[in-house]
Enzyme design. Structure first.
Site, short mmCIF file in Angstrom:
data_model
loop_
_atom_site.label_atom_id
_atom_site.label_comp_id
_atom_site.label_asym_id
_atom_site.label_seq_id
_atom_site.Cartn_x
_atom_site.Cartn_y
_atom_site.Cartn_z
CB ALA A 1 -4.06 54.16 53.37
CE1 TYR A 2 -8.76 49.96 59.31
CE2 TYR A 2 -7.72 51.11 61.14
CZ TYR A 2 -8.69 50.26 60.66
OH TYR A 2 -9.61 49.72 61.52
#
Length: 244
Positions: free
Chosen positions: A151-152
């Site tokens: 996600a990052y």
């Protein structure tokens, strides 16, 4: 009359942001030290800059709130007369395998990292003076593809996309737009939650056999916002010691 060149550095109360703010002050910029919640640490950054003979002021605000970002630029113009460099280091990193990730955590990270970058660069695009530089922050993890960073890394992939397009949208303005994509760097954000074995493994990824330092990353920003970086535009610069 000589006009003072001014830089806004978001997330400048600590870590890479603080190192960038101090480096740009050394380079001759008056610096706006932006912070999200820790005013005391931001004021410590200001004090370090002024003690070294530079000029700085701390201004707070939520980077994902477009009105707060507009106010940040308003106050910068009131203090220093204009904006010549915008370095957007502010961001958050929450790690988990995608199968285990919680969407309230993902949403908060996407809000800060994507919406925040959109809000800051929108104001930069509207207000930055000719000859200026905009620098966003991505990550070398996009190419390294390390587990738990899904996600990052996705949020930072969006940052790269908007950076490369904005460089073209500012045609004719004499403004450069680039992203910096650090590799493993010894900051509280990066080291949080990692044991010694993990830190040692990440340090050994680079042929230089160490983690980066905030000052290493600040040097790359200094290049992009200085006279030697004027022909670098629409690029992603990866100060990562050769990890990828």
């Amino acid at each position: 009359m000589t006009t003072t060149r001014t830089a806004i550095v978001t997330g400048a109360s600590g870590g890479i942001g603080r190192a960038v703010a101090q480096r740009l002050a050394t380079d001759g910029y008056a610096v706006v030290v932006h912070y999200a919640g820790n005013e005391q640490r931001a004021e410590e950054t200001v004090e370090a800059i002024t003690a070294a003979g530079g000029s700085a002021v701390a201004i707070g605000g939520d980077v994902a709130d477009e009105q707060a970002v507009a106010a940040l630029f308003d106050q910068t113009e009131q203090h220093f007369g204009g904006v010549d460099a915008v370095v957007h280091t502010a961001g958050i990193m929450q790690l988990a395998p995608l199968a285990e990730a919680e969407f309230d955590v993902i949403d908060r990270m996407l809000r800060t990292n994507i919406r925040g970058t959109l809000a800051v660069t929108q104001q930069a695009a509207r207000r930055i003076r000719r000859g200026g530089a905009i620098v966003t922050f991505s990550t070398s993890v996009i190419r390294l593809a390390l587990p738990t960073y899904t996600a990052y890394a996705a949020s930072k992939g969006a940052v790269e996309a908007m950076t490369l397009i904005l460089a073209k949208e500012l045609r004719g303005r004499d403004v450069t737009v680039n992203a910096v994509a650090p590799g493993p760097t010894a900051t509280p954000l990066f080291l949080d939650g990692k044991d010694e074995a993990t830190i040692s493994r990440l340090s050994s990824m680079s042929p230089l056999e160490r983690l980066g330092t905030p000052e290493d990353i600040a040097g790359a920003v200094s290049f992009l916002t200085g006279p030697d970086g004027r022909w670098v535009n629409g690029q992603v610069l990866a100060p990562n010691g050769g990890v990828a």
